[in-house]
Write an enzyme that holds these catalytic residues in place. Structure first.
Site, mmCIF file in Angstrom:
data_model
loop_
_atom_site.group_PDB
_atom_site.id
_atom_site.type_symbol
_atom_site.label_atom_id
_atom_site.label_comp_id
_atom_site.label_asym_id
_atom_site.label_seq_id
_atom_site.Cartn_x
_atom_site.Cartn_y
_atom_site.Cartn_z
ATOM 1 N N SER A 31 0.491 -1.725 -0.033
ATOM 2 C CA SER A 31 -0.434 -0.228 -0.214
ATOM 3 C C SER A 31 0.553 1.185 -0.360
ATOM 4 O O SER A 31 0.199 2.102 -0.657
ATOM 5 C CB SER A 31 -0.935 0.427 0.721
ATOM 6 O OG SER A 31 -2.149 -0.613 1.129
ATOM 7 N N SER A 182 -15.109 0.209 -1.778
ATOM 8 C CA SER A 182 -13.891 0.561 -1.606
ATOM 9 C C SER A 182 -13.510 1.672 -1.345
ATOM 10 O O SER A 182 -13.435 2.382 -1.777
ATOM 11 C CB SER A 182 -13.062 -0.001 -2.769
ATOM 12 O OG SER A 182 -12.015 0.147 -2.937
ATOM 13 N N SER A 211 -12.143 -0.135 5.483
ATOM 14 C CA SER A 211 -10.815 0.735 5.202
ATOM 15 C C SER A 211 -9.943 1.698 5.506
ATOM 16 O O SER A 211 -9.015 2.458 4.835
ATOM 17 C CB SER A 211 -9.746 -0.100 3.805
ATOM 18 O OG SER A 211 -10.683 -1.655 4.224
ATOM 19 N N GLU A 330 -8.937 -6.696 5.401
ATOM 20 C CA GLU A 330 -8.353 -6.966 4.834
ATOM 21 C C GLU A 330 -7.407 -8.324 5.548
ATOM 22 O O GLU A 330 -6.613 -9.697 4.913
ATOM 23 C CB GLU A 330 -6.830 -6.823 4.041
ATOM 24 C CG GLU A 330 -5.961 -6.188 4.781
ATOM 25 C CD GLU A 330 -4.828 -5.146 4.183
ATOM 26 O OE1 GLU A 330 -3.482 -4.721 4.609
ATOM 27 O OE2 GLU A 330 -5.142 -3.841 3.617
ATOM 28 N N HIS A 357 -13.369 -8.197 -3.236
ATOM 29 C CA HIS A 357 -11.788 -7.883 -3.862
ATOM 30 C C HIS A 357 -11.635 -8.909 -4.645
ATOM 31 O O HIS A 357 -12.020 -9.340 -5.587
ATOM 32 C CB HIS A 357 -11.053 -8.346 -1.938
ATOM 33 C CG HIS A 357 -11.396 -7.481 -1.530
ATOM 34 N ND1 HIS A 357 -10.445 -7.414 -0.144
ATOM 35 C CD2 HIS A 357 -11.666 -6.059 -1.082
ATOM 36 C CE1 HIS A 357 -10.687 -6.106 0.781
ATOM 37 N NE2 HIS A 357 -11.662 -5.725 0.369
#
Length: 445
Positions: A31, A182, A211, A330, A357
């Protein structure tokens, strides 16, 4: 574009023959690496990305930026075998241009972060990828870019493949977007926002954002590159982020270890009652993987941040957990794998978005754990896991790196587990089988 073979060799997941005691050096964060590459490519001067992750996802990002005209000079690979070491990439920005074709593979960061970048290029930029990439949500990014002035040809699919007709600049401004599927939708617009003529104001209109740590990561990295960002946490409107137009600075960025990729190694200590040390664990971070310290402690372990890194120990017992994983989705596959071996049931909540995902992770985890004799029930927004004695069998990965590592975790305690396509771990964790073997041998990884 990249095709996935129909058949893959089976990898016998090693059974732990005792407690695990090892030091495991985890490669850099995917990331952070891919955000750093985008920001460096959009900067007004050269910069460095040090200790980047060298994996399929990061290589796809680097290759895509090169196709747009960005210079990326890579030092010789580290001999450590962990994908990081002393490696550094020098990023040399240039006028972005087409025509070019970008292979996104099945990398969410590439398929979402780079269409906004492509609007700043002159010429047509075509995006394509693995078959699964066609099914992953992208319509919100496409419609948002059109609102901001972009021309995009997607034949009305709202998904890949598509072509961005770059005009060399983008007007920018205010845009509403539903990012409930997302958080990358928000990050995608923010990362390129400083280069838009009016900057960008992103207003999330949907339900709770998943997230959120990844959006905070994007904001911190933008600020480190010299951007002015207003956020809800800084007293702004709820669910609104503003990035002012400005030049970005070339920086010298050192990439943190990928804390989410530390998960299977920490799980090994928890399952075997051993101890695993992860060097260079940051004392402050925006990575969602930092939540593993709290979650795995609640499931029966203990940890301490020391000068050597994070030292995590298992107690020999694994407890079930009731936990909302919305901000750290995740981590769900690895937590589900540990929960299947626990002494009490677990409920994992807040992760309905995992159905979109790399694969439908909730359906995949249910099918594969139950295929080994487990009792997992899919709920509206997660999983309920009732531990049962498990037996060996094939654990399918669906070309999903976190499914592969989840299967390896179960294989520590269950004889005869075979992982289909363990090579998919190369997406973010190079040489995973070798690292796993070294950890089990006590040599570290």
């Amino acid at each position: 574009m990249t095709e996935t073979p129909a058949l893959h060799a089976l990898w016998p997941a090693p059974l732990a023959d005792g407690t695990v005691h090892a030091t495991v050096t985890v490669p850099g964060s995917k990331s952070v690496t891919n955000r750093a590459l985008v920001l460096a490519a959009l900067a007004a001067e050269p910069g460095w990305v040090r200790r980047p992750l060298r994996s399929r996802d990061s290589q796809l990002m680097a290759d895509a930026l090169r196709a747009l005209g960005v210079g990326i000079e890579e030092t010789a690979s580290s001999s450590s075998g962990d994908g990081s070491g002393g490696e550094a990439w020098r990023i040399i920005p240039a006028a972005l241009h087409g025509p070019a074709t970008v292979d996104v593979g099945n990398a969410g960061t590439v398929m979402r972060f780079l269409p906004p970048v492509a609007t700043l290029a002159s010429g047509d930029i075509r995006f394509d990828g693995d078959p699964r990439s066609y099914e992953r949500p992208l319509g919100q990014v496409i419609s948002a870019l059109r609102t901001l002035g972009a021309r995009i040809d997607d034949d009305g699919r709202g998904a890949l493949p598509l072509t961005v007709q770059g005009g060399g600049a983008l007007e920018g401004g205010v845009v509403e977007i539903d990012a409930s599927n997302s958080s990358q939708f928000v990050s995608a617009l923010l990362l390129s926002g400083p280069r838009f003529n009016q900057g960008v104001e992103v207003r999330h209109t949907g339900t709770a954002l998943p997230s959120m740590p990844h959006i905070r990561m994007t904001v911190e990295m933008l600020r480190a590159a010299g951007a002015q960002v207003d956020t809800p946490e800084a007293g702004g409107e709820p669910n609104v982020w503003r990035v002012a137009p400005s030049a970005l600075l070339g920086r010298d960025m050192v990439v943190e270890p990928d804390l989410s990729n530390a998960q299977p190694f920490l799980a090994a200590a928890l399952i075997t009652g051993g101890t695993v040390t992860i060097p260079d664990w940051p004392r402050r971070t925006t990575q969602p993987g930092d939540e593993l310290r709290r979650i795995f402690t609640e499931m029966g372990g203990s940890c301490e941040l020391t000068d050597a890194g994070l030292v995590f120990s298992g107690s020999g017992k694994i407890h079930g957990i009731d936990v909302d994983l919305n901000e750290v989705g995740e981590l769900t596959p690895g937590i589900a794998a540990v929960a299947a071996l626990a002494d009490s049931p677990s409920t994992l909540r807040g992760v309905a978005h995992l159905r979109l995902h790399e694969t439908d992770r909730l359906a995949a985890l249910t099918a594969e754990i139950n295929g080994l004799g487990g009792e997992v029930t899919e709920t509206a927004d997660g999983l309920h896991i009732r531990p049962r004695p498990l037996q060996g069998g094939v654990f399918h990965t669906y070309d999903d790196h976190r499914m592969a590592t989840a299967g390896a975790v179960i294989g520590l305690a269950v004889e005869g587990v075979q992982i289909e396509n363990v090579a998919t771990t190369a997406k973010t964790l190079p040489d995973f089988p070798k690292m796993w073997a070294r950890m089990l041998s006590g040599a570290g990884a």
